[in-house]
Design a protein around this motif. Sequence first.
Motif, PDB file in Angstrom:
ATOM      1  N   SER A   1     -52.524  95.290 -21.300  1.00  0.00           N
ATOM      2  CA  SER A   1     -52.127  96.519 -21.959  1.00  0.00           C
ATOM      3  C   SER A   1     -52.410  96.448 -23.452  1.00  0.00           C
ATOM      4  O   SER A   1     -52.003  95.498 -24.121  1.00  0.00           O
ATOM      5  CB  SER A   1     -50.633  96.774 -21.756  1.00  0.00           C
ATOM      6  N   TYR A   2     -53.086  97.439 -23.976  1.00  0.00           N
ATOM      7  CA  TYR A   2     -53.393  97.410 -25.404  1.00  0.00           C
ATOM      8  C   TYR A   2     -52.170  97.685 -26.270  1.00  0.00           C
ATOM      9  O   TYR A   2     -52.222  97.546 -27.480  1.00  0.00           O
ATOM     10  CB  TYR A   2     -54.527  98.368 -25.743  1.00  0.00           C
ATOM     11  N   TYR A   3     -51.049  98.093 -25.636  1.00  0.00           N
ATOM     12  CA  TYR A   3     -49.807  98.296 -26.374  1.00  0.00           C
ATOM     13  C   TYR A   3     -49.060  96.991 -26.601  1.00  0.00           C
ATOM     14  O   TYR A   3     -48.127  96.938 -27.400  1.00  0.00           O
ATOM     15  CB  TYR A   3     -48.885  99.243 -25.610  1.00  0.00           C
ATOM     16  N   ASP A   4     -49.435  95.959 -25.878  1.00  0.00           N
ATOM     17  CA  ASP A   4     -48.671  94.721 -25.862  1.00  0.00           C
ATOM     18  C   ASP A   4     -49.375  93.651 -26.687  1.00  0.00           C
ATOM     19  O   ASP A   4     -50.567  93.426 -26.533  1.00  0.00           O
ATOM     20  CB  ASP A   4     -48.514  94.252 -24.407  1.00  0.00           C
ATOM     21  N   THR A   5     -48.603  92.960 -27.522  1.00  0.00           N
ATOM     22  CA  THR A   5     -49.190  91.916 -28.353  1.00  0.00           C
ATOM     23  C   THR A   5     -49.819  90.799 -27.521  1.00  0.00           C
ATOM     24  O   THR A   5     -50.733  90.125 -27.999  1.00  0.00           O
ATOM     25  CB  THR A   5     -48.131  91.300 -29.280  1.00  0.00           C
ATOM     26  N   SER A   6     -49.359  90.609 -26.305  1.00  0.00           N
ATOM     27  CA  SER A   6     -49.880  89.526 -25.466  1.00  0.00           C
ATOM     28  C   SER A   6     -51.342  89.743 -25.073  1.00  0.00           C
ATOM     29  O   SER A   6     -52.013  88.813 -24.623  1.00  0.00           O
ATOM     30  CB  SER A   6     -49.034  89.359 -24.201  1.00  0.00           C
ATOM     31  N   GLY A   7     -51.827  90.965 -25.253  1.00  0.00           N
ATOM     32  CA  GLY A   7     -53.219  91.256 -24.932  1.00  0.00           C
ATOM     33  C   GLY A   7     -54.187  90.959 -26.053  1.00  0.00           C
ATOM     34  O   GLY A   7     -55.372  91.242 -25.935  1.00  0.00           O
ATOM     35  N   TYR A   8     -53.669  90.394 -27.137  1.00  0.00           N
ATOM     36  CA  TYR A   8     -54.482  90.212 -28.339  1.00  0.00           C
ATOM     37  C   TYR A   8     -54.559  88.743 -28.732  1.00  0.00           C
ATOM     38  O   TYR A   8     -53.676  87.938 -28.432  1.00  0.00           O
ATOM     39  CB  TYR A   8     -53.894  91.016 -29.498  1.00  0.00           C
ATOM     40  N   THR A   9     -55.628  88.418 -29.469  1.00  0.00           N
ATOM     41  CA  THR A   9     -55.819  87.069 -29.975  1.00  0.00           C
ATOM     42  C   THR A   9     -56.384  87.146 -31.373  1.00  0.00           C
ATOM     43  O   THR A   9     -56.722  88.225 -31.859  1.00  0.00           O
ATOM     44  CB  THR A   9     -56.760  86.276 -29.043  1.00  0.00           C
ATOM     45  N   TYR A  10     -56.491  86.009 -32.028  1.00  0.00           N
ATOM     46  CA  TYR A  10     -57.046  85.914 -33.382  1.00  0.00           C
ATOM     47  C   TYR A  10     -56.287  86.793 -34.369  1.00  0.00           C
ATOM     48  O   TYR A  10     -56.854  87.640 -35.054  1.00  0.00           O
ATOM     49  CB  TYR A  10     -58.529  86.287 -33.410  1.00  0.00           C
ATOM     50  N   TRP A  11     -55.004  86.602 -34.450  1.00  0.00           N
ATOM     51  CA  TRP A  11     -54.168  87.368 -35.372  1.00  0.00           C
ATOM     52  C   TRP A  11     -54.398  86.910 -36.812  1.00  0.00           C
ATOM     53  O   TRP A  11     -54.644  85.735 -37.082  1.00  0.00           O
ATOM     54  CB  TRP A  11     -52.690  87.178 -35.037  1.00  0.00           C
ATOM     55  N   GLY A  12     -54.244  87.884 -37.741  1.00  0.00           N
ATOM     56  CA  GLY A  12     -54.271  87.563 -39.153  1.00  0.00           C
ATOM     57  C   GLY A  12     -52.870  87.290 -39.673  1.00  0.00           C
ATOM     58  O   GLY A  12     -51.908  87.278 -38.908  1.00  0.00           O
ATOM     59  N   GLN A  13     -52.767  87.087 -40.989  1.00  0.00           N
ATOM     60  CA  GLN A  13     -51.473  86.807 -41.630  1.00  0.00           C
ATOM     61  C   GLN A  13     -50.746  88.080 -42.028  1.00  0.00           C
ATOM     62  O   GLN A  13     -49.559  88.030 -42.366  1.00  0.00           O
ATOM     63  CB  GLN A  13     -51.693  85.934 -42.866  1.00  0.00           C
ATOM     64  N   GLY A  14     -51.430  89.188 -41.992  1.00  0.00           N
ATOM     65  CA  GLY A  14     -50.792  90.460 -42.292  1.00  0.00           C
ATOM     66  C   GLY A  14     -50.888  90.860 -43.751  1.00  0.00           C
ATOM     67  O   GLY A  14     -51.109  90.032 -44.636  1.00  0.00           O
ATOM     68  N   THR A  15     -50.717  92.152 -43.981  1.00  0.00           N
ATOM     69  CA  THR A  15     -50.679  92.703 -45.326  1.00  0.00           C
ATOM     70  C   THR A  15     -49.493  93.659 -45.422  1.00  0.00           C
ATOM     71  O   THR A  15     -49.260  94.460 -44.516  1.00  0.00           O
ATOM     72  CB  THR A  15     -52.006  93.400 -45.694  1.00  0.00           C
ATOM     73  N   GLN A  16     -48.731  93.548 -46.503  1.00  0.00           N
ATOM     74  CA  GLN A  16     -47.498  94.318 -46.641  1.00  0.00           C
ATOM     75  C   GLN A  16     -47.792  95.737 -47.128  1.00  0.00           C
ATOM     76  O   GLN A  16     -48.514  95.939 -48.111  1.00  0.00           O
ATOM     77  CB  GLN A  16     -46.558  93.632 -47.636  1.00  0.00           C
ATOM     78  N   VAL A  17     -47.210  96.696 -46.437  1.00  0.00           N
ATOM     79  CA  VAL A  17     -47.251  98.096 -46.863  1.00  0.00           C
ATOM     80  C   VAL A  17     -45.816  98.542 -47.085  1.00  0.00           C
ATOM     81  O   VAL A  17     -44.976  98.427 -46.194  1.00  0.00           O
ATOM     82  CB  VAL A  17     -47.922  98.982 -45.798  1.00  0.00           C
ATOM     83  N   THR A  18     -45.549  99.022 -48.289  1.00  0.00           N
ATOM     84  CA  THR A  18     -44.214  99.506 -48.624  1.00  0.00           C
ATOM     85  C   THR A  18     -44.331 100.939 -49.133  1.00  0.00           C
ATOM     86  O   THR A  18     -45.086 101.206 -50.069  1.00  0.00           O
ATOM     87  CB  THR A  18     -43.557  98.627 -49.692  1.00  0.00           C
ATOM     88  N   VAL A  19     -43.600 101.830 -48.492  1.00  0.00           N
ATOM     89  CA  VAL A  19     -43.639 103.244 -48.857  1.00  0.00           C
ATOM     90  C   VAL A  19     -42.266 103.645 -49.372  1.00  0.00           C
ATOM     91  O   VAL A  19     -41.275 103.568 -48.651  1.00  0.00           O
ATOM     92  CB  VAL A  19     -44.029 104.115 -47.654  1.00  0.00           C
ATOM     93  N   SER A  20     -42.219 104.058 -50.615  1.00  0.00           N
ATOM     94  CA  SER A  20     -40.949 104.469 -51.213  1.00  0.00           C
ATOM     95  C   SER A  20     -40.773 105.971 -51.054  1.00  0.00           C
ATOM     96  O   SER A  20     -41.735 106.733 -51.050  1.00  0.00           O
ATOM     97  CB  SER A  20     -40.899 104.080 -52.682  1.00  0.00           C
ATOM     98  N   SER A  21     -39.524 106.393 -50.969  1.00  0.00           N
ATOM     99  CA  SER A  21     -39.236 107.824 -50.783  1.00  0.00           C
ATOM    100  C   SER A  21     -39.101 108.535 -52.099  1.00  0.00           C
ATOM    101  O   SER A  21     -39.056 107.943 -53.159  1.00  0.00           O
ATOM    102  CB  SER A  21     -37.950 107.978 -49.978  1.00  0.00           C
TER     103      SER A  21
END
Length: 123
Positions: A103-123
Motif C-alpha cells: 500500500s502506498y499509504y503505508d510506510t512499510s511499502g517504502y525504502t531509502y528514507w531521508g533524514q527529513g526537512t522541517q516545515v513550520t507554518v505559523s498562523s
Amino acid sequence: QVQMVESGGGLVQAGDSLRLSCAPSGGTFSSYGMGWFRQAPGRAREFVALITWSGDRTYYEDSVKGRFTISRDSAENTLYLQMNNLKPEDTAVYYCAAYWHGSYYDTSGYTYWGQGTQVTVSS
C-alpha cells in the motif's frame, strides 16, 4: 546504500508556499515510485503524496489535494513537493522515500528514507 536527501523546508506564515526537494545520494531513483510523508510531533508518520516511476500518475492525501503538487525531474534525478496555501496543520518534518511494494499509504511499502526537512507554518 542509497539515501534520500531532503531540502527546502523552513518557517513560513499561513498562506505561503514552499517547494521541497529530494535527491538520492549514491544512486538513482528513476525506476521507483517516489513518495512524501510527514510527521508532526507526537504523531505517526503519515502519507502525503506519491508519484509513479514514470511520472504519469500521482496520489495525494485528502487534506493536501489542490494545495500540494508532487513532481519529478528524471534528468536532474530530483523529486519535488510544491506546497501552496500552507496551513499551521501542515507543520511537520517532511520525508521522501522510494516506493517498492504494498500500500502506498503505508510506510512499510517504502525504502531509502531521508533524514527529513522541517516545515513550520505559523498562523
